[in-house]
Motif scaffolding. Structure first.
Motif, PDB file in Angstrom:
ATOM      1  N   SER A  69      39.070  50.623  47.991  1.00 56.96           N
ATOM      2  CA  SER A  69      38.576  49.523  48.818  1.00 56.96           C
ATOM      3  C   SER A  69      37.130  49.180  48.462  1.00 56.96           C
ATOM      4  CB  SER A  69      38.680  49.895  50.296  1.00 56.96           C
ATOM      5  OG  SER A  69      38.150  48.877  51.096  1.00 56.96           O
ATOM      6  N   TYR A  70      36.322  50.201  48.220  1.00 52.30           N
ATOM      7  CA  TYR A  70      34.935  49.975  47.829  1.00 52.30           C
ATOM      8  C   TYR A  70      34.862  49.202  46.510  1.00 52.30           C
ATOM      9  CZ  TYR A  70      30.159  50.738  46.363  1.00 52.30           C
ATOM     10  OH  TYR A  70      28.885  50.539  45.924  1.00 52.30           O
ATOM     11  N   VAL A  71      35.686  49.610  45.540  1.00 58.95           N
ATOM     12  CA  VAL A  71      35.696  48.930  44.236  1.00 58.95           C
ATOM     13  C   VAL A  71      36.119  47.477  44.410  1.00 58.95           C
ATOM     14  CG1 VAL A  71      36.809  48.861  41.963  1.00 58.95           C
ATOM     15  CG2 VAL A  71      36.070  51.044  42.918  1.00 58.95           C
ATOM     16  N   ARG A  72      37.161  47.221  45.194  1.00 58.34           N
ATOM     17  CA  ARG A  72      37.622  45.842  45.415  1.00 58.34           C
ATOM     18  C   ARG A  72      36.535  45.003  46.066  1.00 58.34           C
ATOM     19  NH1 ARG A  72      42.432  48.567  46.948  1.00 58.34           N
ATOM     20  NH2 ARG A  72      41.836  48.377  49.128  1.00 58.34           N
ATOM     21  N   THR A  73      35.848  45.572  47.051  1.00 55.44           N
ATOM     22  CA  THR A  73      34.777  44.845  47.754  1.00 55.44           C
ATOM     23  C   THR A  73      33.646  44.496  46.798  1.00 55.44           C
ATOM     24  OG1 THR A  73      35.339  45.897  49.844  1.00 55.44           O
ATOM     25  CG2 THR A  73      33.117  44.990  49.657  1.00 55.44           C
ATOM     26  N   ARG A  75      33.834  44.155  43.534  1.00 56.35           N
ATOM     27  CA  ARG A  75      34.315  43.141  42.586  1.00 56.35           C
ATOM     28  C   ARG A  75      34.325  41.763  43.222  1.00 56.35           C
ATOM     29  NH1 ARG A  75      38.815  46.818  39.984  1.00 56.35           N
ATOM     30  NH2 ARG A  75      37.536  47.763  38.361  1.00 56.35           N
ATOM     31  N   ARG A  76      34.806  41.688  44.444  1.00 58.72           N
ATOM     32  CA  ARG A  76      34.818  40.391  45.150  1.00 58.72           C
ATOM     33  C   ARG A  76      33.410  39.835  45.287  1.00 58.72           C
ATOM     34  NH1 ARG A  76      38.928  42.391  48.280  1.00 58.72           N
ATOM     35  NH2 ARG A  76      37.512  43.139  49.870  1.00 58.72           N
ATOM     36  N   ALA A  77      32.467  40.703  45.646  1.00 61.47           N
ATOM     37  CA  ALA A  77      31.076  40.269  45.798  1.00 61.47           C
ATOM     38  C   ALA A  77      30.527  39.760  44.466  1.00 61.47           C
ATOM     39  CB  ALA A  77      30.213  41.417  46.334  1.00 61.47           C
ATOM     40  N   GLY A  78      30.860  40.442  43.387  1.00 68.71           N
ATOM     41  CA  GLY A  78      30.410  40.005  42.064  1.00 68.71           C
ATOM     42  C   GLY A  78      30.999  38.661  41.676  1.00 68.71           C
ATOM     43  N   VAL A  79      32.284  38.482  41.947  1.00 70.09           N
ATOM     44  CA  VAL A  79      32.941  37.208  41.640  1.00 70.09           C
ATOM     45  C   VAL A  79      32.310  36.083  42.452  1.00 70.09           C
ATOM     46  CG1 VAL A  79      35.112  35.921  41.923  1.00 70.09           C
ATOM     47  CG2 VAL A  79      35.134  38.208  40.894  1.00 70.09           C
ATOM     48  N   GLN A  80      32.088  36.331  43.721  1.00 68.28           N
ATOM     49  CA  GLN A  80      31.474  35.303  44.570  1.00 68.28           C
ATOM     50  C   GLN A  80      30.070  34.952  44.102  1.00 68.28           C
ATOM     51  OE1 GLN A  80      31.930  37.176  48.390  1.00 68.28           O
ATOM     52  NE2 GLN A  80      34.028  36.446  48.646  1.00 68.28           N
ATOM     53  N   ALA A  81      29.314  35.945  43.660  1.00 67.98           N
ATOM     54  CA  ALA A  81      27.959  35.675  43.162  1.00 67.98           C
ATOM     55  C   ALA A  81      28.026  34.813  41.905  1.00 67.98           C
ATOM     56  CB  ALA A  81      27.229  36.989  42.874  1.00 67.98           C
ATOM     57  N   PHE A  82      28.939  35.127  40.989  1.00 71.73           N
ATOM     58  CA  PHE A  82      29.077  34.316  39.781  1.00 71.73           C
ATOM     59  C   PHE A  82      29.553  32.904  40.107  1.00 71.73           C
ATOM     60  CE2 PHE A  82      28.875  38.133  37.051  1.00 71.73           C
ATOM     61  CZ  PHE A  82      28.012  37.635  36.087  1.00 71.73           C
ATOM     62  N   GLU A  83      30.502  32.785  41.029  1.00 70.21           N
ATOM     63  CA  GLU A  83      30.973  31.449  41.420  1.00 70.21           C
ATOM     64  C   GLU A  83      29.811  30.598  41.924  1.00 70.21           C
ATOM     65  OE1 GLU A  83      34.003  32.332  44.289  1.00 70.21           O
ATOM     66  OE2 GLU A  83      35.591  32.311  42.781  1.00 70.21           O
TER      67      GLU A  83
END
Length: 120
Positions: A69-73, A75-83
């Motif tokens: 769950s930590y890894v998924r969170t 990754r999501r944060a990283g994707v959102q930052a790049f978006e």
């Protein structure tokens, strides 16, 4: 969380359970340092140690659901930052990124092959 801890969790997420010696080699730290790091992550509930069914002498480090769950969170944060950041680029810059995607994908494949080579 340290970068090494986060990277170790990501490695376990990508590759599945691993020996401490393998994790130490992949992350570029000593085996005693990885043992200490695994102990801290184990106490935090992010990983657990299990015996290897194929070799009873081996102990593997496994990601727990909390670790996954930590890894998924992250990754999501990283994707959102790049978006968000890509949204601020000019059209020609976005086109340049899109044109670079095949080369970036190839780099990922090369890195994956190299990582697999260190596991043997």
């Amino acid at each position: 969380m340290s970068l090494t801890s986060a990277a170790t969790l990501a490695t376990l997420d990508r590759t599945g359970p691993r020996r401490i010696t393998h994790l130490a080699a992949v992350e570029g730290v000593t085996q005693p340092a990885m043992t200490a790091l695994v102990r801290v992550m184990e106490e935090s509930g992010l990983v657990e140690r299990r015996g290897d069914a194929a070799d009873k002498r081996v102990t593997l480090v496994c990601l727990t659901e909390a670790g996954a769950s930590y890894v998924r969170t992250r990754r999501r944060a990283g994707v959102q930052a790049f978006e968000r950041l890509i949204g601020e680029l000019a059209d020609d810059e976005v086109e340049a990124l899109v044109a670079a995607l095949p080369a970036l994908k190839h780099l990922e494949e090369l890195e994956s092959r190299e990582r697999e080579g260190t596991q043997r």
